[in-house]
Scaffold this active site. Structure first.
Site, PDB file in Angstrom:
ATOM      1  N   HIS A  59      32.934  31.971  29.631  1.00 57.31           N
ATOM      2  CA  HIS A  59      34.140  31.802  30.383  1.00 57.31           C
ATOM      3  C   HIS A  59      35.481  32.043  29.721  1.00 57.31           C
ATOM      4  CE1 HIS A  59      35.362  31.186  34.408  1.00 57.31           C
ATOM      5  NE2 HIS A  59      36.264  30.526  33.936  1.00 57.31           N
TER       6      HIS A  59
ATOM      7  N   HIS B  30      35.819  33.125  41.338  1.00 58.67           N
ATOM      8  CA  HIS B  30      35.223  31.775  41.571  1.00 58.67           C
ATOM      9  C   HIS B  30      34.061  31.624  42.354  1.00 58.67           C
ATOM     10  CE1 HIS B  30      37.348  27.709  41.364  1.00 58.67           C
ATOM     11  NE2 HIS B  30      37.332  28.252  40.078  1.00 58.67           N
TER      12      HIS B  30
END
Lengths: 778, 217
Positions: A41, A87
């Site tokens: 990430h 998300h």
């Protein structure tokens, strides 16, 4: 040791590399720092080398990758920042908070740079309605976006919502935010500078929420995803609103040297990235970080992803003014450290030095993998256009909806598509979003392209999202190219010159060569067409490991494009405008495929097709569209999209807010054009029914005022082509007259009548489709 | 000389700039009034209380804003007959401050609603939009808590006194008696759920909202 590596989600090879870089094994907090910053990430370790291929150089680009968001110059003093982010995992675990904090996070990336957020857009992918927790997820995600976006006062102006079983265990929630710098507004970066300057913490207090969130987002889901709920953050949009206003005020007053929001991996990534970018050291006192709970450990402070927090660098002289502004907005600014001469980031607890480390070890030296990937080959191709037509015919005969009495199967099929979850109105979603706060909205989420007024220059900004998952399943290279081409053409059809793009690359497990193959092919295809259209990619996000129990999602590289229109008046409508208006089809065939309809009818088999998208031909079509959309006699335009021509015509009828306008359309001229173009010998009848539901990339429907009949229009079209250096004979672009807009009824014929419907009935099916699929939701 | 109007801002207010822009467009001279301010009511030709999530709508919509220092001056302004318009959250604030009758509850659907709606004028108010009763305007609504509520006795009272200002032609939120806007007994203090500031130009989709700012002088 294995246990420790698993806890910090580091591989053995990564551990060896850390030992090599440090000259010793990691100790204490270093474990947490490497775990967070070397996560997929934060480090983009599987994608970095490929992201470099993106076309990102263009004169209008002011800031690009490396900053919180990209920035482009709109000329006339205005600049624009925008970015898209995923998300996905948090939204599956806790849909309301996951989606809400997704919106909050992307907004912070925008106002952090000094831009006022003016628009939001969302790309959502769900599994099958009524299956498992899906309705709960749809409801929660929409409420989350609504609850956060509406409260902070940023309008949600457009979006796209897709359904497919591949998202059943892994939904996608991608949010895009657009921010505006008015003439004179400064752009600030996250580059820490000036030894002796102070490091200031502003915003919500730090809690335990989201600890290890970044590394969670870098893993596939197993069965126990619910147990990860504690790693989901909780959002507070009221706090965010206070941060927006106060941060824009301190930036506008020149009180800020650098600023960064605390997003993924919280304080760790913001502080280390700021130091690394500025090539300076930082001394931070973790015991001065405002805490919700005094029992939180230093490691948790470093990794917390508590929302609505910012890190600023300011000169000591400006500190009193800075604090005063934040205080007026009800926020406290705490000095938690300083910029130092050295190169190291030093973390203290009181007088005790916990860690001292060169930030480049964690950022620049993060792993950069060249994951094995399959070399791309065309997929799902048929030998000739005639074979595509034959397959459409076959699917139609086997699976076309059964007509009720007095109707025919073509009508029944169109009705079924309008009411299907793939094809019904998304009004239920959009009416939960404030689409107008900010008083800039010219065209809201009811159309494919949202339009916003730029007050300083009296020009219009167009915003639209792209990517059609069924085309990715057909052929990822074509699907990715379409993710740029289709929204760019949609913008052009409304008179917006496409300016730049952001993306959110949602893929499955990158350790699988077939997934990595789709990833690499997608980036290369997008870059190729971006270059041809001069649409630089200025920001983006990669979301890997969208895999649940071994099932990977459809590779979904979503895009967000912005365009600029020089005037406010005369944007062509999306639906029919006047009875009597002439209807034309601009036809530029490159790829012929059975499309979404083919997939829906194919019992698990994806769409089949022939041909490919040619960037050069897309560019020609785009230029012509830009000219046509500024033509004073053009009243409406619409890209023919999913499910083909009949569905698109129907949408032009049912989307009209008041009154009922349909059309009288004949496919005969188009049929002969197709026969010529594809050299098929099919009978006209065979062609016609397939023309209704298959997809030809690309076609555009447009209407003109009644007096612009076929003769005048063809003449003007020829002149337009000439003005673009093309000719009717040499170009693949054809303009076909289809018919006229009329009151109440939709009639489509060939040599014989194919379909006749009352617009009011079609409209009802389209509007009520959603409720039918989600009957359990209020 | 253009009339000075005060635009009240609370923490979290988000339609403040939109209202400012609309007021300026209507030839007025807007000035900010901060939630902590004390001000002299007679300095202003009117007060405008914008929409948009003051204090995040926490506790109850408008409840916290109604208890801020600036409301002392707003109350004084109401007593002195200064016209006051509360839009959306501003309407909720005025109800919470008991300057207007009734309350605004969560929409019947339980969901936020953004839509264009038609309103019909029930009783014209001299200080505000002064069209003829029965005339209609087309404005956007955007609210989660817009269901106007008042008990039967109260409803009869405001009906009798001509305090119902606008009604929805098609009720978007379950408001009692389709009420979209009300006034105090004097007719000077008014509240409206739809957003006139979002309908002041053709590019916005309509300009019926302009008339709400035209009467101020």
């Amino acid at each position: 040791m294995d246990k420790k590596l698993a806890h910090y989600r580091l591989s053995e090879a990564e551990y060896d590399k850390i030992c090599e870089l440090l000259g010793r094994p990691p100790r204490g907090l270093e474990w947490a720092l490497f775990s967070a910053l070397w996560s997929e990430h934060c480090s983009y370790k599987s994608s970095r080398r490929h992201l470099k291929k993106f076309y990102s150089q263009s004169q209008r680009v002011l800031e690009s990758f490396g900053e919180n968001a990209g920035v482009i110059d709109l000329g006339e003093g205005e600049r624009l920042a925008f970015k898209m982010e995923s998300h996905n995992h948090p939204s599956y675990i806790e849909p309301y908070q996951g989606a809400a904090t997704g919106v909050g996070g992307i907004l912070r990336d925008i106002f952090t740079m000094g831009a006022r957020p003016i628009a939001l857009a969302d790309f959502l992918c769900f599994g099958e309605p009524n299956k498992g927790p899906m309705n709960h997820l749809v409801d929660g995600v929409v409420r989350g976006i609504s609850g956060y976006g509406n409260c902070v006062g940023v309008p949600t102006v457009t979006g796209q919502t897709e359904f497919h079983p591949s998202y059943q265990g892994n939904i996608l929630v991608n949010a895009m935010a657009v921010g505006l710098f008015s003439p004179g507004d400064p752009v600030v970066t996250s580059k820490a500078q000036g030894p002796g300057n102070v490091v200031v913490y502003v915003g919500a207090k730090t809690g335990r929420d989201g600890v290890h969130g970044a590394s969670m987002a870098s893993e596939s889901f197993a069965e126990d995803s619910a147990s990860k709920r504690p790693t989901v953050q909780i959002g507070d949009p009221f706090y965010e609103k206070l941060l927006i206003e106060s941060c824009l005020e301190v930036i506008g007053k020149g009180l800020v040297v650098a600023i960064q929001d605390m997003g993924a991996a919280g304080l760790t990534s913001s502080s280390f990235e700021m130091a690394a970018k500025g090539a300076v050291g930082l001394r931070l006192f973790l015991d001065r970080v405002p805490l919700r709970d005094s029992s939180i450990t230093p490691e948790e402070i470093l990794l917390s992803e508590s929302q609505e927090r910012m890190l600023l660098i300011a000169t000591p002289d400006n500190l009193p003014d800075l604090k005063e502004v934040f205080w007026r907005w009800g926020l406290e600014a705490e000095v938690i450290g300083e910029v130092t001469e050295g190169k190291e980031v030093e973390l203290f607890w009181g007088l005790e030095k916990l860690v001292s480390i060169d930030p480049l070890l964690l950022t620049e030296n993060a792993p950069n993998y060249d994951r094995p990937y399959e070399v791309w080959r065309d997929k799902n191709r048929l030998g000739s256009p005639a074979e595509v037509v034959a397959q459409v015919q076959e699917l139609g005969q086997a699976h076309m909806a059964r007509p009720s009495e007095g109707a025919n199967s073509v009508l029944a099929e169109l009705e079924a598509l309008l009411a299907s979850v793939e094809g019904c109105s998304r009004q239920w979603i959009y009416q939960q979003y404030d689409q107008r706060v900010g008083a800039r909205t010219m065209v809201d989420a009811s159309g494919p392209v949202a339009a916003l007024r730029l007050a300083d220059s009296e020009r219009a900004l167009g915003v639209t999202l792209g990517l059609r998952p069924y085309l990715m399943r057909f052929d990822a290279r074509q699907g990715a190219m379409d993710a740029v081409a289709f929204p760019a053409l949609e913008l052009a059809a409304k008179g917006f010159q496409p300016l730049a793009m952001t993306d959110c690359l949602n893929f499955g497990n990158p350790e699988k060569p077939e997934i990595m193959g789709e990833f690499v092919a997608s980036i290369e295809a997008m870059s190729e067409i971006c270059k041809e259209l001069d649409v630089p990619v200025i920001s983006g996000n990669v979301s890997f490991y969208n895999e649940t129990q071994g099932v990977n999602i459809t590779s979904t590289p979503t895009t967000g494009l912005v365009g600029l229109r020089k005037n406010l008046r005369g944007i062509p409508k999306d639906s029919f405008v006047n009875s009597g208006d002439q209807i034309y089809l601009l036809h530029s065939p490159m790829l012929l495929c059975t499309g979404q309809w083919g997939e829906m009818k194919g019992s698990g088999r994806v769409a089949q097709g022939h041909g490919e998208i040619h960037p050069g031909q897309v560019s020609e079509l785009l230029k012509i569209l830009l000219k046509l959309s500024h033509h004073s006699e053009v009243t409406a335009t619409r890209m023919v999209g999913k499910m083909g021509l009949a569905y698109s015509l129907a949408r032009m009828a049912v989307e009209r807010p008041d009154g009922e306008l349909g059309a009288q359309v004949s496919l005969e001229p188009l049929g002969s054009e197709i026969r010529k173009a594809y050299g098929t010998e099919q009978t006209s009848e065979l062609i016609s029914s397939s023309l209704l539901f298959h997809e030809t990339l690309y076609q555009v429907l447009l209407t003109t005022s009644e007096q612009v009949g076929p003769e005048i229009m063809m003449q003007e079209f020829a002149e337009l082509l000439n003005a673009c250096g093309l000719s009717l004979e040499s170009s693949n672009l054809k303009l076909v007259h289809l018919g006229q807009v009329q009151a109440e009824r939709m009639i489509i014929s060939d040599q014989s009548l194919l379909l006749e419907a009352k617009v009011g009935e079609l409209k009802k099916l389209w509007q009520e489709g959603w409720r039918k699929h989600f009957a359990t939701m209020a | 000389m253009s009339a000075r109007v005060g635009v009240v801002r609370f923490l979290g207010t988000n339609c403040d700039r939109d209202l400012w822009q609309a007021a300026e467009g209507a030839g007025l001279k807007p000035e900010w009034l901060w939630y902590e301010d004390n001000f002299e009511p007679m300095d202003y030709a009117a007060l405008l209380i914008p929409g948009g999530f003051s204090y995040g709508d926490y506790l109850r919509c408008g409840a916290l804003a109604a208890r801020t220092p600036v409301m002392k001056s707003v109350r004084k302004a109401a007593q002195q007959g200064v016209p006051i318009l509360g839009i959306c959250n501003g309407f909720q604030v005025l109800c919470e401050a008991e300057l207007l009758p009734g309350a605004l509850l969560p929409n019947q659907s339980g969901r936020f609603v953004d839509a264009w709606v038609e309103l019909k004028l029930e009783n014209s108010k001299d200080s505000w939009a002064s069209g003829r009763p029965g005339s209609s305007v087309y404005l956007p609504v955007a609210h989660g808590d817009g269901r106007y509520h008042i008990n039967e006795e109260g409803l009869k009272a405001i009906e009798d006194r001509g305090q119902i200002w606008w009604r929805y032609s098609k009720n978007p939120n379950g408001s009692v008696a389709d009420i979209a806007g009300v006034s105090d007994p004097s007719g000077k203090v008014v509240g409206l759920m739809p957003h006139p500031e979002r309908a002041v130009a053709e590019w916005m989709g309509g300009q019926d909202g302009l008339q709400f700012f035209k009467e101020i002088s």
